[in-house]
Enzyme design. Structure first.
Site, mmCIF file in Angstrom:
data_model
loop_
_atom_site.group_PDB
_atom_site.id
_atom_site.type_symbol
_atom_site.label_atom_id
_atom_site.label_comp_id
_atom_site.label_asym_id
_atom_site.label_seq_id
_atom_site.Cartn_x
_atom_site.Cartn_y
_atom_site.Cartn_z
ATOM 1 N N MET A 124 -45.310 7.666 -70.631
ATOM 2 C CA MET A 124 -46.900 7.765 -69.621
ATOM 3 C C MET A 124 -47.190 9.234 -69.383
ATOM 4 S SD MET A 124 -48.617 5.525 -68.498
ATOM 5 C CE MET A 124 -49.631 5.502 -67.486
ATOM 6 N N GLY A 125 -45.914 10.244 -69.303
ATOM 7 C CA GLY A 125 -46.201 11.694 -69.282
ATOM 8 C C GLY A 125 -46.302 12.347 -71.148
ATOM 9 N N ALA A 129 -42.143 7.854 -59.258
ATOM 10 C CA ALA A 129 -42.556 8.101 -57.106
ATOM 11 C C ALA A 129 -41.367 7.791 -57.513
ATOM 12 C CB ALA A 129 -43.800 6.657 -56.949
ATOM 13 N N SER A 152 -54.838 4.486 -64.374
ATOM 14 C CA SER A 152 -54.766 2.644 -64.742
ATOM 15 C C SER A 152 -55.284 3.174 -66.749
ATOM 16 C CB SER A 152 -55.918 2.717 -64.370
ATOM 17 O OG SER A 152 -55.305 1.196 -64.436
ATOM 18 N N LYS A 173 -56.006 3.789 -55.939
ATOM 19 C CA LYS A 173 -55.542 2.561 -57.222
ATOM 20 C C LYS A 173 -54.351 1.607 -56.945
ATOM 21 C CE LYS A 173 -53.693 2.841 -61.281
ATOM 22 N NZ LYS A 173 -52.130 1.951 -60.871
ATOM 23 N N HIS A 228 -56.374 -1.117 -56.310
ATOM 24 C CA HIS A 228 -57.088 -1.341 -57.626
ATOM 25 C C HIS A 228 -55.650 -2.185 -58.167
ATOM 26 C CE1 HIS A 228 -56.003 -0.943 -62.653
ATOM 27 N NE2 HIS A 228 -56.997 -0.680 -62.537
ATOM 28 N N ASN A 229 -54.706 -1.731 -57.838
ATOM 29 C CA ASN A 229 -53.416 -3.002 -58.940
ATOM 30 C C ASN A 229 -53.285 -4.100 -57.647
ATOM 31 O OD1 ASN A 229 -53.200 -0.324 -60.762
ATOM 32 N ND2 ASN A 229 -50.931 -0.375 -59.513
ATOM 33 N N GLU A 271 -55.445 -6.032 -59.227
ATOM 34 C CA GLU A 271 -54.889 -6.916 -60.631
ATOM 35 C C GLU A 271 -54.205 -7.473 -60.777
ATOM 36 O OE1 GLU A 271 -53.099 -3.319 -62.654
ATOM 37 O OE2 GLU A 271 -51.289 -3.898 -62.712
ATOM 38 N N TYR A 272 -53.305 -7.825 -59.067
ATOM 39 C CA TYR A 272 -52.492 -8.645 -58.557
ATOM 40 C C TYR A 272 -52.794 -9.997 -59.042
ATOM 41 C CZ TYR A 272 -48.038 -6.286 -57.823
ATOM 42 O OH TYR A 272 -47.061 -5.494 -57.945
ATOM 43 N N ARG A 311 -46.184 -13.651 -56.306
ATOM 44 C CA ARG A 311 -44.990 -13.691 -57.349
ATOM 45 C C ARG A 311 -43.471 -13.687 -56.815
ATOM 46 N NH1 ARG A 311 -47.067 -7.777 -60.760
ATOM 47 N NH2 ARG A 311 -48.626 -8.953 -61.272
HETATM 48 C C1 6PG Z 1 -52.005 0.259 -64.445
HETATM 49 C C2 6PG Z 1 -50.862 -0.302 -63.658
HETATM 50 C C3 6PG Z 1 -49.839 0.452 -63.759
HETATM 51 C C4 6PG Z 1 -48.399 -0.666 -63.688
HETATM 52 C C5 6PG Z 1 -48.497 -1.543 -62.356
HETATM 53 C C6 6PG Z 1 -47.680 -2.662 -62.863
HETATM 54 O O1 6PG Z 1 -52.980 0.569 -63.963
HETATM 55 O O2 6PG Z 1 -52.139 1.156 -65.546
HETATM 56 O O3 6PG Z 1 -51.463 -0.925 -62.729
HETATM 57 O O4 6PG Z 1 -50.131 1.093 -62.307
HETATM 58 O O5 6PG Z 1 -48.673 -0.994 -64.768
HETATM 59 O O6 6PG Z 1 -48.130 -0.791 -61.580
HETATM 60 O O7 6PG Z 1 -47.473 -3.214 -61.662
HETATM 61 P P1 6PG Z 1 -46.169 -4.145 -61.400
HETATM 62 O O8 6PG Z 1 -44.683 -3.635 -61.688
HETATM 63 O O9 6PG Z 1 -46.015 -4.018 -60.089
HETATM 64 O O10 6PG Z 1 -46.898 -5.287 -61.625
#
Ligand code: 6PG
Length: 483
Positions: free
Chosen positions: A18-19, A81, A133, A187, A190-191, A194-195, A292
């Protein structure tokens, strides 16, 4: 190209995928980028493989790294983190000057960000927690970025972040979200969304596979088609790719070879915990986290399978296959709509609790590109908040209400079908209950209040007059007003 004498506009600490992708993105967009990694091999590897993509200034010590930045210095931390982040913040704060900016681009817990901002501010520097993200690909080609921290830092950081963010219709997918932890909070939610989005897609797949008896390749085609309509989104697109993929070793559908135990790093769980703490029913997100967890309860699942818990009388589907597929599409759309609506409720509650003043229109704008939940549907969400920034709930927007008219019957039919077939559809079903609870004129909460008053004299309110009341349950059952 590397030049030790040139000052860099931005620096990146932590050169894992990522970095280093983020550093390359900065460099490719005309910024001179200082790069540093604790073990210098990663720095060398980045320069060797990608040094020609732009201007990099590599350093082997944090002091050299800081010295290679132009003022006010701006350094983005892209390390794991937790404790590693604290250690790097401390080193940077030590080596930097007043007014310099430390940015944490990881998935930090927003309460950690609030704490870090306070600590760093006390040392005279600025701290910006920025949600980023889009995964590895997004980091390289244009992520969505959600920076919090002081407004002042945004003035300096804004243009450079805009230079690397995804761009939709000429608008960069980055904006200042709000003070201290606002960026990481947003964020996190957002995640959470996403879930939920991933889970409802999973439930749709499960129904098509084991309800309609379709093969993964055939379902991939269905998802491909869905991706050209209301559901057009990154997650639907990659779902089709995953379902079409064959296992390179056996030739079987890959999805059948992957162990069905979903992992998580914690951001969805944090969102659910926050919903519980603030009393916001983000049920779709919470159910997705539990789904999950259940999938990973391997021993218990095995025992339940071996012990053959009764399934009841499973009835075969007696609907037309094409009609069922369309019903599932609409149920997926409805459950997804609820997940976003609840997610925006969660953000509103967090913003009020922490005094951040987050504008939902900003999120609907910057989430249209770069991020994992990017979807055509975000344009509609933006329009909804443009029409009314104080919508009591996203699903009450006239456009979405109109959509729900078309979705509600298929959604009910799909939940009935799933129940009848004994197929799990936790988010489809619980989102429908949430929806019906919101609409219900009377909820059994009245009965719960009666029970609470019975066993604990917890009192209740009346529908017909103000005040707080109690029934003398163990006495003459008379009514008393307590205030
Ligand atoms: C994003 C993703 C990213 C990461 C998730 C995966 O927005 O780019 O959300 O941050 O892939 O943290 O999360 P899990 O491992 O908890 O599914």
């Amino acid at each position: 190209m590397t030049d030790k004498n040139e000052l860099a506009q931005i620096g990146v600490v932590g050169l894992a995928v990522m970095g280093s992708n983020l550093a390359r993105n900065f460099a490719r967009n005309g910024n001179t980028v200082a790069v540093y990694n604790r073990s210098p091999e990663k720095t060398h590897a980045l320069i060797e493989a990608h040094g020609e993509e732009g201007n990099f200034v590599p350093s082997e010590t944090i002091e050299d790294f800081v010295a290679s930045l132009e003022r006010p210095r701006k350094a983005i931390i892209m390390v794991k983190a937790g404790r590693a982040t604290d250690a790097v913040i401390d080193q940077l704060a030590e080596a930097m000057d007043d007014g310099d900016i430390i940015i944490d681009g990881g998935n930090a817990l927003f309460t950690d960000t609030i704490r870090r901002e306070k600590d760093v501010a006390a040392r005279g520097k600025h701290f910006v927690g920025a949600g980023i993200s889009g995964g590895e690909e997004g980091a390289l080609n244009g992520p969505a970025i959600m920076p919090g921290g002081p407004k002042e830092s945004w003035e300096t950081l804004g243009p450079i972040l805009e230079s690397i963010a995804a761009n939709v219709d000429g608008t960069p997918c980055v904006t200042h979200i709000g003070p201290d932890g606002a960026g990481h909070f947003v964020k996190m939610v957002h995640n959470g969304i996403e879930y939920a989005d991933m889970q409802v897609i999973g439930e749709a797949y499960q129904l098509l596979r084991y309800g309609a008896g379709m093969e993964p390749a055939e379902i991939a085609e269905v998802f491909r088609e869905w991706n050209s309509g209301d559901l057009d989104s990154y997650l639907i697109e990659i779902t089709a790719e995953v379902l079409a993929q064959k296992d390179p070793e056996t030739g079987a559908p890959l999805v059948d070879i992957i162990v069905d135990a979903a992992g998580q790093k914690g951001t969805g769980r944090w969102t659910a915990i926050n919903g519980l703490e603030l009393g916001v029913p983000i049920t779709g997100i919470a159910e997705s986290v539990f789904a999950r967890a259940l999938s990973s309860s391997t021993a218990q699942r095995r025992a339940a399978q071996e012990g053959q818990l009764p399934a009841g009388t499973i009835k075969a589907l007696d609907v037309d296959k094409a009609e069922f597929i369309e019903d599932v599409r609409r149920a997926l759309y409805a459950a997804k709509l609820i997940a976003y609506s609840q997610g925006f409720d969660g953000i509103k509650a967090g913003s009020e609790e922490f005094g951040w003043d987050v504008d939902p229109r900003d999120l609907a704008t910057i989430w249209r590109g770069g991020c994992i939940i990017r979807a055509k549907f975000l344009d509609r969400i933006r329009a909804a908040y443009d029409n009314n920034a104080d919508l009591p709930a996203l699903i009450l927007d006239p456009y979405f209400k109109g959509e729900l008219e078309d979705l509600i019957d298929p959604w009910r039919r799909v939940v009935v079908a799933a129940t009848q077939l004994g197929l799990p559809a936790p988010v489809f079903a619980s989102s429908l209950s949430y929806y019906d609870s919101l609409r219900a004129e009377r909820l059994p909460a009245a009965l719960i209040q009666g029970q609470r008053d019975f066993f604990g004299a917890h009192t209740f309110k009346r529908t017909d007059k103000p005040g707080t009341f109690h029934i003398e349950w163990s006495g003459d059952r008379s009514l008393t007003q307590t205030d």
